[in-house]
Motif scaffolding. Structure first.
Motif, PDB file in Angstrom:
ATOM      1  N   LEU A  39       0.828  -1.204   0.000  1.00 47.66           N
ATOM      2  CA  LEU A  39       0.000   0.000   0.000  1.00 47.66           C
ATOM      3  C   LEU A  39       0.866   1.260   0.000  1.00 47.66           C
ATOM      4  O   LEU A  39       0.583   2.223  -0.724  1.00 47.66           O
ATOM      5  CB  LEU A  39      -0.926  -0.005   1.218  1.00 47.66           C
ATOM      6  CG  LEU A  39      -1.997  -1.102   1.244  1.00 47.66           C
ATOM      7  CD1 LEU A  39      -2.707  -1.102   2.601  1.00 47.66           C
ATOM      8  CD2 LEU A  39      -2.998  -0.933   0.115  1.00 47.66           C
ATOM      9  N   ALA A  40       1.910   1.246   0.813  1.00 48.61           N
ATOM     10  CA  ALA A  40       2.776   2.413   0.885  1.00 48.61           C
ATOM     11  C   ALA A  40       3.494   2.648  -0.442  1.00 48.61           C
ATOM     12  O   ALA A  40       3.660   3.798  -0.884  1.00 48.61           O
ATOM     13  CB  ALA A  40       3.798   2.239   2.014  1.00 48.61           C
ATOM     14  N   THR A  41       3.910   1.574  -1.090  1.00 47.99           N
ATOM     15  CA  THR A  41       4.583   1.703  -2.386  1.00 47.99           C
ATOM     16  C   THR A  41       3.623   2.235  -3.442  1.00 47.99           C
ATOM     17  O   THR A  41       3.982   3.103  -4.259  1.00 47.99           O
ATOM     18  CB  THR A  41       5.149   0.342  -2.819  1.00 47.99           C
ATOM     19  OG1 THR A  41       6.072  -0.130  -1.816  1.00 47.99           O
ATOM     20  CG2 THR A  41       5.867   0.445  -4.153  1.00 47.99           C
ATOM     21  N   ALA A  42       2.404   1.724  -3.430  1.00 52.44           N
ATOM     22  CA  ALA A  42       1.404   2.216  -4.393  1.00 52.44           C
ATOM     23  C   ALA A  42       1.126   3.691  -4.169  1.00 52.44           C
ATOM     24  O   ALA A  42       1.032   4.474  -5.133  1.00 52.44           O
ATOM     25  CB  ALA A  42       0.120   1.402  -4.254  1.00 52.44           C
ATOM     26  N   ASP A  43       1.010   4.108  -2.927  1.00 46.40           N
ATOM     27  CA  ASP A  43       0.756   5.513  -2.616  1.00 46.40           C
ATOM     28  C   ASP A  43       1.923   6.394  -3.079  1.00 46.40           C
ATOM     29  O   ASP A  43       1.720   7.491  -3.612  1.00 46.40           O
ATOM     30  CB  ASP A  43       0.538   5.695  -1.109  1.00 46.40           C
ATOM     31  CG  ASP A  43      -0.800   5.148  -0.644  1.00 46.40           C
ATOM     32  OD1 ASP A  43      -1.669   4.882  -1.497  1.00 46.40           O
ATOM     33  OD2 ASP A  43      -0.975   4.983   0.577  1.00 46.40           O
ATOM     34  N   ARG A  44       3.133   5.918  -2.868  1.00 47.58           N
ATOM     35  CA  ARG A  44       4.319   6.716  -3.214  1.00 47.58           C
ATOM     36  C   ARG A  44       4.404   6.986  -4.713  1.00 47.58           C
ATOM     37  O   ARG A  44       4.800   8.077  -5.138  1.00 47.58           O
ATOM     38  CB  ARG A  44       5.576   5.995  -2.731  1.00 47.58           C
ATOM     39  CG  ARG A  44       6.865   6.793  -2.942  1.00 47.58           C
ATOM     40  CD  ARG A  44       8.016   6.211  -2.143  1.00 47.58           C
ATOM     41  NE  ARG A  44       8.374   4.873  -2.553  1.00 47.58           N
ATOM     42  CZ  ARG A  44       8.177   3.772  -1.823  1.00 47.58           C
ATOM     43  NH1 ARG A  44       7.583   3.874  -0.632  1.00 47.58           N
ATOM     44  NH2 ARG A  44       8.541   2.591  -2.256  1.00 47.58           N
TER      45      ARG A  44
END
Length: 351
Positions: free
Chosen positions: A169-174
């Motif tokens: 999720l954090a990678t997708a958001d970034r």
């Protein structure tokens, strides 16, 4: 049929969806689940659609793709009425790239699923398991490209641990790539570990829970209990229940609580067990399986009533087990700042 938003998306799904692992029986393992052919599958699809349960869940690994192929034929001519959920990542061939969530495998797997399903898009495409050999960025960028190409509408995951989902999720958001809107996970009265970390994560990050095996592989179907072993010929008799073994007395306590509430409500044991799942936080849809029409109709009835708070509390008490560390410590020492996703009776060990 009630519809719920899937996670933080604007996509609505029915609270019950039909799983297709019983379609095909193309391998010895899946023959124990069922051997439903095109004619039988079409009839099950008819019944599900009549009830408003228009989500159908599959995977490219079910019977080596045969389940997807049968589903595609069963929904032919009515694609606009159905929602298709399927999965990739598990091995689909003998080659070194016939497995995992690499760009190479995912693009090939998506194209193959589309051909088998007879469609040009998948409503919800899920990574069937976490691939620790492939960089998360590679997986998510491949998903971004498939979404951008119109071949996938929404993406999800299945069987991830907390850190794996949060990193994704954090990678997708970034990068501004599509987030996982769903986590398909094993959850039932007999398997409540999902509540310890994954459910709080789902609530915090707005990830909808798609429950697989909400009857724990048939152990909560009402056919099994004290002095009632799994019926001969059933999947449970052939393969055992889903997940690790649990103490027999724990299973019997849950089944007996289910039986008592089933008698009070005039419902079947499986309907009560499914209704409990549908009341849990973060749950968007429970995937039910069926070998025949009678089983499907009974399971669909789980969405037609509501357990009372008192009945839910009794099922909670019968099914609660002490959580592992650090969850028992959080509940024992700092619960005012670490509230559980659902209230639970105190079963934490001594500090």
């Amino acid at each position: 049929m009630e519809y719920r938003y899937l996670g933080g998306s604007g996509f609505q799904v029915p609270v019950l969806g039909l799983g297709t692992a019983t379609f095909g029986g193309g391998t010895a393992f899946f023959r124990a689940w069922g051997e439903t052919g095109v004619e039988g599958a079409t009839r099950l699809v008819d019944i599900a659609l009549e009830a408003g349960a228009n989500l159908f869940d599959s995977a490219d690994s079910y019977s080596d793709g045969l389940a997807e192929e049968i589903l595609g034929k069963a929904i032919a001519g009515r694609r606009e009425r159905v929602l298709i959920s399927t999965k990739a990542t598990f091995r689909t061939g003998p080659g070194p790239n016939d497995v995992g969530s690499s760009r190479h495998h995912l693009i090939a797997a998506c194209e193959a699923s589309l051909r088998r399903l007879g469609t040009d898009y998948i409503d919800l495409w899920q990574m069937h398991a976490f691939d620790a050999r492939t960089p998360v960025e590679e997986t998510l960028r491949a998903l971004q490209d498939l979404v951008q190409a119109g071949k996938v509408r929404y993406v999800g995951c299945s069987n991830f641990s907390g850190w794996q989902l949060m990193k994704s999720l954090a990678t997708a958001d970034r990068h501004g790539w599509p987030r996982y809107v769903a986590h398909q996970a094993y959850y039932s009265l007999l398997a409540r570990e999902y509540e310890w970390e994954l459910m709080p994560l789902a609530l915090d990050q707005k990830v909808g829970t798609v429950v697989w095996s909400p009857l724990s592989g048939g152990r909560l179907s009402g056919k099994i209990g004290r002095d009632r072993p799994a019926p001969a010929g059933s999947r449970t008799a052939a393969l055992g229940g889903m997940g690790p073994e649990v103490p027999a007395e724990h299973l019997y306590a849950i089944v007996e609580a289910l039986e008592a509430i089933a008698a009070e409500t005039g419902r079947s044991v499986s309907q009560v067990a499914l209704n409990w799942v549908l009341r849990r936080p973060s749950v968007a849809v429970a995937v039910i399986g069926a070998r025949d029409e009678a089983q499907l109709r009974d399971n669909l009835g789980a969405a037609d009533f509501a357990l009372s708070d008192e009945q839910v509390a009794r099922l909670d008490a019968a099914s609660t087990r002490a959580p592992i560390y650090p969850y028992w410590h959080q509940r024992a020492t700092f619960v005012e700042r670490n509230p559980p996703a659902v209230p639970m009776p105190s079963v934490v060990p001594e500090r």
